[in-house]
Design a protein around this motif. Sequence first.
Motif, short mmCIF file in Angstrom:
data_model
loop_
_atom_site.label_atom_id
_atom_site.label_comp_id
_atom_site.label_asym_id
_atom_site.label_seq_id
_atom_site.Cartn_x
_atom_site.Cartn_y
_atom_site.Cartn_z
N GLN A 31 0.98 -4.85 -0.33
CA GLN A 31 -0.26 -4.97 -0.15
C GLN A 31 -1.06 -3.84 0.90
N SER A 32 -2.26 -3.03 0.14
CA SER A 32 -2.75 -2.18 0.75
C SER A 32 -3.82 -2.61 1.81
N ALA A 33 -3.81 -1.96 2.88
CA ALA A 33 -5.06 -2.18 3.95
C ALA A 33 -6.24 -2.47 3.32
N PRO A 34 -7.39 -3.21 3.84
CA PRO A 34 -8.58 -3.68 3.29
C PRO A 34 -9.26 -2.01 3.01
N PHE A 35 -9.76 -2.06 1.88
CA PHE A 35 -10.37 -0.79 1.45
C PHE A 35 -9.73 0.46 1.48
N ALA A 36 -8.54 0.60 1.33
CA ALA A 36 -7.62 1.47 1.54
C ALA A 36 -7.56 2.43 0.35
N ASN A 37 -7.72 1.99 -0.91
CA ASN A 37 -7.88 2.85 -2.03
C ASN A 37 -6.82 3.58 -2.40
N LEU A 38 -5.60 3.07 -2.29
CA LEU A 38 -4.31 3.92 -2.41
C LEU A 38 -3.83 3.74 -4.01
N ALA A 39 -3.36 4.81 -4.29
CA ALA A 39 -2.64 4.80 -5.59
C ALA A 39 -1.23 5.17 -5.42
N TYR A 40 -0.27 4.35 -5.83
CA TYR A 40 1.09 4.61 -5.66
C TYR A 40 1.94 4.33 -6.76
N ARG A 41 3.26 4.69 -6.58
CA ARG A 41 4.27 4.28 -7.70
C ARG A 41 5.35 3.65 -7.01
N LEU A 42 5.50 2.18 -7.43
CA LEU A 42 6.59 1.53 -6.75
C LEU A 42 7.87 1.44 -7.79
N THR A 43 8.78 1.86 -7.20
CA THR A 43 10.13 2.13 -7.83
C THR A 43 11.03 0.90 -7.37
N LEU A 44 11.86 0.14 -8.28
CA LEU A 44 12.79 -0.78 -7.83
C LEU A 44 14.13 -0.45 -8.47
N THR A 45 15.14 -0.20 -7.93
CA THR A 45 16.68 0.11 -8.24
C THR A 45 17.50 -0.36 -7.51
#
Length: 383
Positions: A165-179
């Motif tokens: 979860q991003s903070a309220p109003f954070a407007n974050l784009a990210y790439r989640l990698t699970l290995t």
Amino acid sequence: MPRSYTKRSYWCLLLPLLVVGVYLSGGCTNLRTGLERWVEKTFGTASPRERYTWSKPYDASVLARWDSAYELARRDTLTTDLPHLEAVAADTAISASALAWRLWLPPGRVLQVTAGAGSFPNLFGELYRLDGDQQELVATWDTTATYLSYENQQLDEEPLLLVVQSAPFANLAYRLTLTTTPALLFPVAGGDAGDIRSFWGASRDGGSRNHEGNDIFAARGTPLLATTEGRISSVREGGLGGKTVWLRDGGRRLNYYYAHLDSQFVTAGQYVARGDTIGLVGNTGNARTTPPHLHFGIYAGGAHDPLPFLLGPDAPPVPPATAPGSVTRVPDLGRHYLRVAPESGENIIRELNGGEVIEDLATTGRFHRVRTQTGETGYVNFD
């Protein structure tokens, strides 16, 4: 001379007892909640997300909506296989701040989760172990590193739930990698899973028994390594295994069996560190007519398949084919199915209608994770 106590001294002794009494009796709800937070802050291991909430960065109504988005994500039933990479779109809407992934972690594997390069101080990751309807928090990431590591120390696949979860109003784009990576060091120096030529369950002695381990082939005299730190519980010679070594892993409560050795370099009761040489590859015992190899077994109340412990690190997951956030309506042409996982053969939630308005939350492979106007979430391929 007897010690005298003032009234203030008595209150200092009684006040903590009164507070505990109110807490245990369930007294005032607000007081109980406050005490829980005080106890957790003082003595517990509150997650970064909890500490962020307690700092009250926004007013109560915003934080209530933020918590609701988080709890909704925890109830999501979307699943994914490992390894996995998902690009998450930037969005200021609190309703889109939390996403969840349900997964199964094989035994002997370490899950590694990252949100990509760089620092994401306003992004929180929490990992839960699932047991029916129960969710137990088992790992969180440091918000300065946005990295999480967790080992499955069970002997079966472990069901897990990851919530980010991003903070309220954070407007974050990210790439989640699970290995995943192996929890143990490979026991044959210079070898890998490609050197295994006889697997768990293979028929032995004309079908009278099954193979209870993996045979790893290597040149005679190749060093055999302690897969982890532990104590040598047995060093023997004779029988089917020939020259054997047993290594006790107290932390995982597992026993590792090395058989058909050419030489043994350890003694019973000896402590070894991960990577120490404990012997050399050979073909003693009933392997004397076969090429040199190590029979490697894992025991805990019986034999278990070592293969998940021996496989190498996962290959890098395939990057998303498209950027997230680009689709706002279901295309009119074609049939588009909302599914529980990003695979064409997975269970269908329902068929989406052409022109239907959707939120494009993330992408993985050729699939989009979307939310419909009625709050449904799922994966859909628009190709």
